[in-house]
Design an enzyme around this catalytic site. Structure first.
Site, mmCIF file in Angstrom:
data_model
loop_
_atom_site.group_PDB
_atom_site.id
_atom_site.type_symbol
_atom_site.label_atom_id
_atom_site.label_comp_id
_atom_site.label_asym_id
_atom_site.label_seq_id
_atom_site.Cartn_x
_atom_site.Cartn_y
_atom_site.Cartn_z
ATOM 1 N N GLU A 1 28.100 60.061 59.700
ATOM 2 C CA GLU A 1 27.717 59.530 58.238
ATOM 3 C C GLU A 1 26.574 59.418 57.930
ATOM 4 O OE1 GLU A 1 29.737 58.357 55.481
ATOM 5 O OE2 GLU A 1 31.932 57.701 57.178
ATOM 6 N N SER B 1 48.840 -2.175 71.930
ATOM 7 C CA SER B 1 48.702 -2.477 73.738
ATOM 8 C C SER B 1 47.518 -1.978 73.969
ATOM 9 C CB SER B 1 49.742 -3.062 74.314
ATOM 10 O OG SER B 1 50.520 -3.879 73.454
#
Length: 685
Positions: A78, A334
């Site tokens: 590129e 509980s």
């Protein structure tokens, strides 16, 4: 007339104008700040990816997470002069213009990586005006960012078709893995796609994608990056025919990890192997329980408070599945009883062997009763906790003080949600689940129980684990009391078909407590297992009752299965180790007298700490010792836990078989008992 002074002044004005325009109209670099996030487990294994708000997949182009060979190949194809130009490669731009004019159509745009980045930040129609703007923007970008930062910006924004942007998103979607290790064919394809992302999409146009990929591989061979063999291998490789789904594991745990800090790629504290097991267990157990039932669970590493596994719901396809049910306040049943007893131990109100009445008792307008609606008379505190008796727990909370108990929980990070009543003050019903808590808050409490009574917040990000060792916490209960409670819970009756961990090779020691809310709406099991706290909830997301479904029946089997899998996956964290304390037992400070209306038996002989002679006397063996005491009814006698013999007259007689120390215990008809320690001598001490 153009003089040097005027020329210099004009250049100064032009320079100032450029600087002013650059300051007033900066490039919109902030567009790349909104990125997707990837949450991994503590070892970097992917768990879940999060898209941007507009539904795009755009991960930050971190160079440390991208294959260096890909970077080298990309720059070569590129922009070979990327590291030397200042935004525009003028030689390349002239060559591109000449080649395009010669061919009669655009062959190459001559754009550098920086110019392409500028175009992606501000998309425009492709024309000469746009090219000039790109040149100016490229100059601005180069002034602000380093070459590495520009590359990262480019690799974040590069289009790959559809809603994919950036090389990392493309790698995940097309190859199913991170971009840190790429094959030659993958490198060539990732370079080829951005040039025409929609035309070359491999999931829609595989032929075009393959041709473009092979052409890039050929160019890389020309540039000396690929060998002839590499090009042949690329050509022989197939292109991916579909887009893969992004990771979507640990739905609720990853969301919490992401929300607990900056929005970025996050390494969580979760363990991928354990998480997969938890999700499978939760779904299977929920399906066994029937439609509309959900299962949630959380596993916390106690030393660091790191969350190793979290299942907010068994499945999002079941009712309420989108909710994180570990964060929803529910009645804990509980499961708070261990902390009530621990605080009573701290106060010297009771100890594990204290006798307490399990009899009908009214507290103003409140009259608790046991789950099975039966009463057992005088019982030991340890038995009351192991069998989850309600009346003793309420008696103990009455002594501790419900407001104080609720305040201590809140300071620890588990604030009870108290409903009903004008004042919303804590009452004695808190002992039986009369307030709302989340599974995460219960995990904080049980992690404190396993860490000497110190409560700390949960940790969700791996980078916070090291600091958590030094973090100061809130002292909820003393270390001695937490150890006593763990011992009691480890010896609680095991579920059917399960042997105690101490009798099973390589099994985790599990100190557990179950809970069932009023109306059977919530089934709980919570535990300290080795170095992990585990909390499991089973129920319906809408809170509808499930008659007969208790924590022991439906949640406890899930907890033990999770404890086994936790020990398997996290062996390095010490799951199979047992916590034993060398601390002495607490001074009960009259606790027996406080909770027992009648005195225990009194041992008259032998007295406490006596030394008894069992050797020969005048050449003849001594006779056995007759034990004596007084108390309610007939006394039963035990020596070191063994039943004592009786003579023909029915008197208890003890004949020691060896010298040493012994414990002599007398128990009356009501189960009250006393013990003395004695030493037996048979020769010179």
């Amino acid at each position: 007339m153009l003089t040097p002074r005027r020329l210099l002044a004009g250049m100064a004005v032009l320079f100032c104008t450029v600087i002013l325009v650059d300051w007033l109209l900066p490039p919109p670099i902030e567009r790349a700040e909104e990125v997707s996030a990837l949450v991994t487990d503590r070892e970097g294994k992917p768990l879940r990816a999060f898209p941007t708000r507009d539904g795009r997949w755009r991960f930050h182009g971190d160079l440390d997470k991208i294959d260096p060979e890909f970077i080298e190949a990309l720059v070569r194809v590129e922009d070979k002069n990327f590291y030397s130009h200042r935004g525009t490669d003028w030689g390349g731009l002239v060559r591109a213009a000449f080649d395009s004019a010669k061919a009669g159509h655009i062959v190459s745009g001559g754009s550098t990586i920086t110019m392409q980045t500028a175009r992606m930040l501000e998309p425009r129609d492709r024309n000469i005006g746009s090219k000039l703007i790109e040149i100016a923007r490229a100059w601005q970008i180069e002034r602000r960012l380093s070459k590495e930062e520009i590359l990262e910006l480019y690799l974040t924004l590069t289009p790959y078709g559809g809603n994919l942007e950036g090389v990392r998103a493309a790698s995940w979607s097309y190859f199913g893995h991170e971009a840190d290790r790429l094959s030659d064919d993958e490198i060539a394809l990732l370079i080829a796609l951005p040039q025409s992302p929609e035309v070359r999409r491999p999931d829609r146009h595989p032929e075009q994608a393959e041709r473009a990929r092979n052409w890039v591989a050929t160019k890389l061979n020309w540039y000396g990056v690929f060998s002839e063999e590499d090009v042949a291998d690329v050509a022989a490789s197939s292109v991916p025919g579909r887009r893969r789904d992004f990771p979507m594991r640990a739905w609720h745990g990853t969301e919490k990890a992401l929300a607990s800090g900056p929005y970025m790629d996050v390494r969580s504290t979760l363990d991928a192997g354990l998480q997969a097991e938890l999700e499978a267990i939760a779904l299977r157990r929920a399906e066994q329980e029937g439609p509309n039932v959900q299962v949630s669970a959380i596993v916390v590493h106690i030393p660091t408070r790191a969350v190793r596994g979290l299942v907010g719901s068994a499945s999002r396809d079941r009712a309420g599945g989108w909710l994180d049910l570990t964060a929803q306040a529910r009645s804990p049943g509980s499961t708070l009883k261990p902390f009530i007893y621990a605080m009573a131990f701290d106060d010297g109100q009771a100890a594990p062997d204290t006798r307490i009445a399990d009899l009908p008792k009214r507290f103003a307008s409140y009259q608790p009763e046991n789950f099975d609606r039966m009463f057992r008379g005088d019982v030991r505190v340890s038995d009351a906790l192991q069998h989850s008796l309600n009346v003793p727990a309420v008696l103990m909370l009455d002594r501790v003080g419900p407001e104080r108990f609720a305040a201590q929980l809140a300071l620890a990070g588990a604030r009870p949600r108290i409903n009903g009543g004008a004042s919303h003050q804590a009452g004695l019903a808190l002992a039986l689940g009369g307030a709302g808590l989340t599974a995460r808050e219960l995990a904080i409490l049980y992690a404190a129980l396993g860490d000497g009574g110190v409560a700390k917040p949960l940790i969700w990000r791996a980078d916070e684990e090291a600091a958590s060792y030094e973090r100061m916490g809130h002292r909820l209960i003393s270390s001695q009391s937490s150890d006593e409670v763990i011992r009691i819970l480890q010896n609680a009756p095991m579920p059917e078909g399960r042997m105690p961990g101490r009798l099973t090779a390589n099994a985790p020691q599990v100190a557990f407590k179950t809970g069932t809310s009023y109306g059977f709406r919530d089934s709980w099991a919570a535990a300290v297992s080795g170095e992990h706290a585990i909390v499991v909830w089973v129920g319906r997301a809408d809170g509808a009752p499930r008659p007969g479904k208790t924590g022991r029946e439906v949640a406890l089997p899930v907890l033990f299965e999770i404890a086994d899998r936790t020990a398997h996956h996290l062996q390095d964290e010490g799951e199979a180790r047992t916590r034993f304390s060398t601390n002495r037992r607490l001074d009960t400070k009259g606790a027996l007298r406080t909770f027992t209306p009648e005195a225990p038996p009194e041992i008259l002989f032998p007295p406490m700490n006596a030394e008894l002679w069992a050797g020969e006397v005048n050449g003849k063996p001594t006779r056995g010792f007759v034990l004596a005491g007084r108390g309610e009814g007939e006394l039963s006698w035990y020596v070191d836990g063994q039943v004592c013999d009786v003579d023909d007259a029915g008197s208890p007689v003890w004949t020691p078989q060896r010298p040493g120390f012994y414990s002599v215990t007398a128990v009356d008809d009501a189960g009250r008992y006393s013990t003395v320690k004695v030493r037996v001598l048979t020769g010179p001490a």
